[in-house]
Design an enzyme around this catalytic site. Structure first.
Site, PDB file in Angstrom:
ATOM      1  CG  LEU A  75      44.556 161.428 118.802  1.00  0.00           C
ATOM      2  CD1 LEU A  75      44.042 162.813 118.467  1.00  0.00           C
ATOM      3  CD2 LEU A  75      44.806 160.626 117.556  1.00  0.00           C
ATOM      4  CB  CYS A  76      48.441 159.504 124.433  1.00  0.00           C
ATOM      5  SG  CYS A  76      49.477 160.122 125.739  1.00  0.00           S
ATOM      6  CG  HIS A  77      53.356 160.498 120.559  1.00  0.00           C
ATOM      7  ND1 HIS A  77      52.771 161.733 120.719  1.00  0.00           N
ATOM      8  CD2 HIS A  77      53.686 160.404 119.251  1.00  0.00           C
ATOM      9  CE1 HIS A  77      52.750 162.362 119.559  1.00  0.00           C
ATOM     10  NE2 HIS A  77      53.293 161.585 118.643  1.00  0.00           N
ATOM     11  CD  GLU A 114      52.762 159.465 128.994  1.00  0.00           C
ATOM     12  OE1 GLU A 114      52.579 158.974 127.873  1.00  0.00           O
ATOM     13  OE2 GLU A 114      52.842 160.707 129.170  1.00  0.00           O
ATOM     14  CG  ASP A 128      38.050 148.656 143.199  1.00  0.00           C
ATOM     15  OD1 ASP A 128      36.823 148.437 143.114  1.00  0.00           O
ATOM     16  OD2 ASP A 128      38.905 147.759 143.121  1.00  0.00           O
TER      17      ASP A 128
END
Length: 159
Positions: A75-77, A114, A128
């Site tokens: 649902l993130c634009h 973001e 990592d």
């Protein structure tokens, strides 16, 4: 359910319609930390970590992640970002790394997700790249530190 912007009247998840919102310059900053053993920090400082350029790789991964946030967060634009910057600094007091991101766009919706995604993926990339020499690392304190633009205006955690 009318107060829940990501739910329709039928209770189903939906992307918020921002088509009637004006385009404004929107900026968000976020931060986080990766704690590690002092020896791990020294390996990065001396450029002797097994996977090479740890910090610059993690910074680039964070920028790339900011650009792909809508692919990761439901649902993130999808947004056309005009700036995505990630800066990682080593901190002997943690010991570990401080990660900061700044993201900007001109549009009808903010860029907090973001900025948070950039920090998260940069921290994950540090993990990592260093896990072969330090299994006990810890990622944390990820948060929005400032945002500007839009209907709700400017906000800063320092205010």
């Amino acid at each position: 359910m009318s107060d829940l912007t990501h739910l329709g009247a039928d209770g189903r998840a939906r992307m918020v319609d921002v088509s009637d919102k004006p385009d404004t310059v929107r900026t968000a900053r976020a931060s986080g930390v990766l704690r590690c053993a002092p020896e791990t920090l020294e390996r990065v400082r001396s450029n002797t970590a097994p996977k090479g350029a740890v910090v610059s790789t993690a910074e680039l991964a964070g920028i790339m992640a900011a650009k792909r946030t809508a692919d990761l967060i439901p649902l993130c634009h999808p947004l056309a970002l005009t700036k995505a910057a990630v800066v990682i600094t080593d901190d002997g007091a943690l010991p570990g790394f401080r990660v900061e991101a700044e993201v900007r766009t001109t549009g009808p919706t903010g860029v907090e997700m973001e900025a948070l995604t950039a920090v998260s993926v940069a921290c994950l990339t540090l993990f990592d790249m260093l896990k072969a020499i330090d299994k006990g690392m810890e990622i944390g304190a990820i948060k929005v530190t400032a945002k500007s633009g839009g209907r709700s205006g400017d906000w800063s955690s320092a205010a």
